[in-house]
Enzyme design. Structure first.
Site, PDB file in Angstrom:
ATOM      1  N   ASP A   1      -8.608  -1.657  -8.452  1.00 50.61           N
ATOM      2  CA  ASP A   1      -9.199  -1.393  -7.137  1.00 50.61           C
ATOM      3  C   ASP A   1     -10.211  -0.258  -7.273  1.00 50.61           C
ATOM      4  O   ASP A   1     -11.295  -0.297  -6.684  1.00 50.61           O
ATOM      5  CB  ASP A   1      -8.124  -0.973  -6.111  1.00 50.61           C
TER       6      ASP A   1
ATOM      7  N   LYS B   1       1.685   6.024 -19.522  1.00 47.23           N
ATOM      8  CA  LYS B   1       2.123   7.350 -19.045  1.00 47.23           C
ATOM      9  C   LYS B   1       3.216   7.799 -20.015  1.00 47.23           C
ATOM     10  O   LYS B   1       4.372   8.044 -19.635  1.00 47.23           O
ATOM     11  CB  LYS B   1       2.613   7.237 -17.590  1.00 47.23           C
TER      12      LYS B   1
ATOM     13  N   ASP C   1      -3.034  -2.729 -11.412  1.00 47.33           N
ATOM     14  CA  ASP C   1      -3.323  -3.028 -10.007  1.00 47.33           C
ATOM     15  C   ASP C   1      -4.136  -1.891  -9.407  1.00 47.33           C
ATOM     16  O   ASP C   1      -5.180  -2.107  -8.782  1.00 47.33           O
ATOM     17  CB  ASP C   1      -2.002  -3.213  -9.244  1.00 47.33           C
TER      18      ASP C   1
ATOM     19  N   TYR D   1       7.016  -4.761 -10.620  1.00 48.95           N
ATOM     20  CA  TYR D   1       6.920  -5.879  -9.691  1.00 48.95           C
ATOM     21  C   TYR D   1       8.141  -6.804  -9.759  1.00 48.95           C
ATOM     22  O   TYR D   1       8.454  -7.468  -8.782  1.00 48.95           O
ATOM     23  CB  TYR D   1       5.662  -6.714  -9.990  1.00 48.95           C
TER      24      TYR D   1
ATOM     25  N   ASP E   1      -3.393   8.815 -15.601  1.00 48.56           N
ATOM     26  CA  ASP E   1      -4.082   9.750 -14.695  1.00 48.56           C
ATOM     27  C   ASP E   1      -5.456  10.131 -15.256  1.00 48.56           C
ATOM     28  O   ASP E   1      -6.445  10.216 -14.519  1.00 48.56           O
ATOM     29  CB  ASP E   1      -3.226  10.983 -14.366  1.00 48.56           C
TER      30      ASP E   1
HETATM   31  C1  IPM Z   1      -3.676  -7.932  -6.528  1.00 48.78           C
HETATM   32  C2  IPM Z   1      -2.923  -7.719  -5.236  1.00 48.78           C
HETATM   33  C3  IPM Z   1      -1.469  -8.181  -5.418  1.00 48.78           C
HETATM   34  C4  IPM Z   1      -0.863  -7.349  -6.527  1.00 48.78           C
HETATM   35  C5  IPM Z   1      -0.606  -8.132  -4.137  1.00 48.78           C
HETATM   36  C6  IPM Z   1      -1.199  -8.953  -3.030  1.00 48.78           C
HETATM   37  C7  IPM Z   1       0.816  -8.546  -4.414  1.00 48.78           C
HETATM   38  O1  IPM Z   1      -2.993  -6.381  -4.842  1.00 48.78           O
HETATM   39  O2  IPM Z   1      -3.785  -9.086  -6.968  1.00 48.78           O
HETATM   40  O3  IPM Z   1      -4.183  -6.965  -7.095  1.00 48.78           O
HETATM   41  O4  IPM Z   1      -0.403  -6.220  -6.279  1.00 48.78           O
HETATM   42  O5  IPM Z   1      -0.835  -7.824  -7.658  1.00 48.78           O
HETATM   43 MN    MN Z   2      -4.298  -5.158  -6.067  1.00 49.09          MN
END
Ligand code: IPM
Ligand code: MN
Length: 366
Positions: free
Chosen positions: A251, A191, A247, A141, A223
């Site tokens: 999700d 990894k 990240d 990032y 993975d």
């Molecule tokens: C999160 C989001 C952010 C990230 C984006 C919006 C930059 O996906 O907080 O998980 O990737 O950190």
């Molecule tokens: Mn995210």
């Protein structure tokens, strides 16, 4: 007690869900006799439209003076042009870096009432209760070089994965400390079979483990972790990993909990303490969801849970935090559901509610 909170609603559903989080804060204030002084500012696309930048310097200069920052979400199609000079995401990345909140805590619990709403089998969801610690201020990032340039053979782009041992060790320490307070198990995800940064990460974890004899450390490739998260998620206690892996994995973990709309996060610049007073950044893990923005149907629970974490780690209000969490669980138990979690088993009575109505219910449970 009196507290000062910086509120950054941002874009898309950000303002809608933050509004409900703020109502919860205010209700807690009146019930427990605290006063919350809220200051609002623009961030992300909203700030680009007004000021031409996703995060103003003045916002960042002021931020450090608050007890905590409550953040909604940033981004949207309006600012998505790949050629754009500024991007909404720079807003949140700048705040994270500016506050040095390198440890992003993302608790993933499957609430009993949410088992039916998840697309994952109930047997797999049994006993899922993990805490992902995502490194938040390093890696792909932020590291330089980063950019795009034209060469004789066409465009070339570069992102850099860089981690110093100091950055790795401090976030691993958060993982070890939190594992010690939970079930004593730490999974360090990397990894290391391919990446040099991961080999340093793994070695640092192994070295640090000697200071935590009471914590069981395991290493896992990212993975494999992605697979294990859906195959046997209850095996995880604390998971610690670098920025990008964290990240993506969170999700995925959101699907276990039924919806990303339920998952909060807390970002801190030191080992978190319940009842502590360190400044922190609190945000739902979901994004700005432009597809449903403005319709009043977004789930505010991730933000409401984030306000509970805010109270617990930045305001010293441990009891109040637990009261908010219980209120949400009660409301879900009564069958109130926003659209994202409306799927339920046959025979169960579901009451479909809007963002604001969900807020109303939590307020009355408080
Ligand atoms: C999160 C989001 C952010 C990230 C984006 C919006 C930059 O996906 O907080 O998980 O990737 O950190
Ligand atoms: Mn995210």
């Amino acid at each position: 007690m009196e507290f000062r909170i910086l509120v950054l609603p941002g874009d898309g559903i950000g303002p809608e869900v933050v509004q409900q989080g703020v109502r919860v804060l205010e209700k807690v204030g009146s019930r427990f006799g605290h006063s919350f002084q809220l200051s609002y500012d623009d961030v992300g696309g909203a700030a680009i439209d007004k000021y031409g930048v996703a995060l103003r310097e003045s916002t960042m200069e002021a931020a450090g003076g608050f007890d905590a920052v409550l953040f909604g979400a940033v981004g949207g199609p309006k600012w998505d042009d790949p050629q754009a000079k500024v991007r909404p995401e720079e807003g949140i990345l700048g705040i994270r870096k500016g506050l040095s909140v390198f440890a992003n805590l993302r608790p993933v619990k499957v609430l009993p009432d949410m088992v039916d709403a998840s697309v994952v089998k109930p047997s797999v969801l049994k006993d899922v209760d993990m805490l992902v610690v995502r490194e938040l201020t390093g890696g792909l990032y932020y590291a330089k070089p980063k950019g795009r340039r034209q060469t004789r053979r066409g465009w070339t782009s570069v992102d850099t994965m860089r981690y110093s041992q100091v950055e790795i060790e401090r976030v691993l320490r958060v993982g070890f400390e939190l594992a010690r307070r939970r079930r004593g198990k730490l999974t360090s995800v990397d990894k290391a079979n391919v990446l040099e940064t991961s080999r340093l990460w793994r070695q640092t974890a192994t070295d640090l483990a000697s200071q935590y004899a009471d914590v069981e450390l395991e290493h896992m490739l990212v993975d494999t972790c992605a697979m294990q998260l859906v195959q046997r998620p209850s095996r995880f206690d604390v998971v610690v990993t670098e920025n990008t892996f964290g990240d993506i994995l969170t999700d995925e973990a959101g699907i276990l909990a039924a919806s990303m709309g339920l998952l909060p996060s807390a970002s801190l610049a030191s080992v978190p303490t319940e009842g502590g007073r360190a400044i922190g950044l609190y945000e739902p893990i979901h994004g700005s969801a432009p597809d449903i923005a403005g319709q009043g149907i977004a789930n505010p629970i991730a933000t409401i849970f984030s306000t509970a974490l805010l109270m617990r780690y930045s305001l010293g209000l441990v009891e109040e935090a637990a009261v908010v969490e219980r209120a949400v669980e009660e409301v879900l138990g009564e069958g109130y559901r926003t659209a994202d979690i409306a799927e339920a088993s046959a025979g169960r009575v579901i009451k479909r509610v809007s963002t604001e109505e969900m807020g109303d219910q939590v307020l009355s449970a408080l």
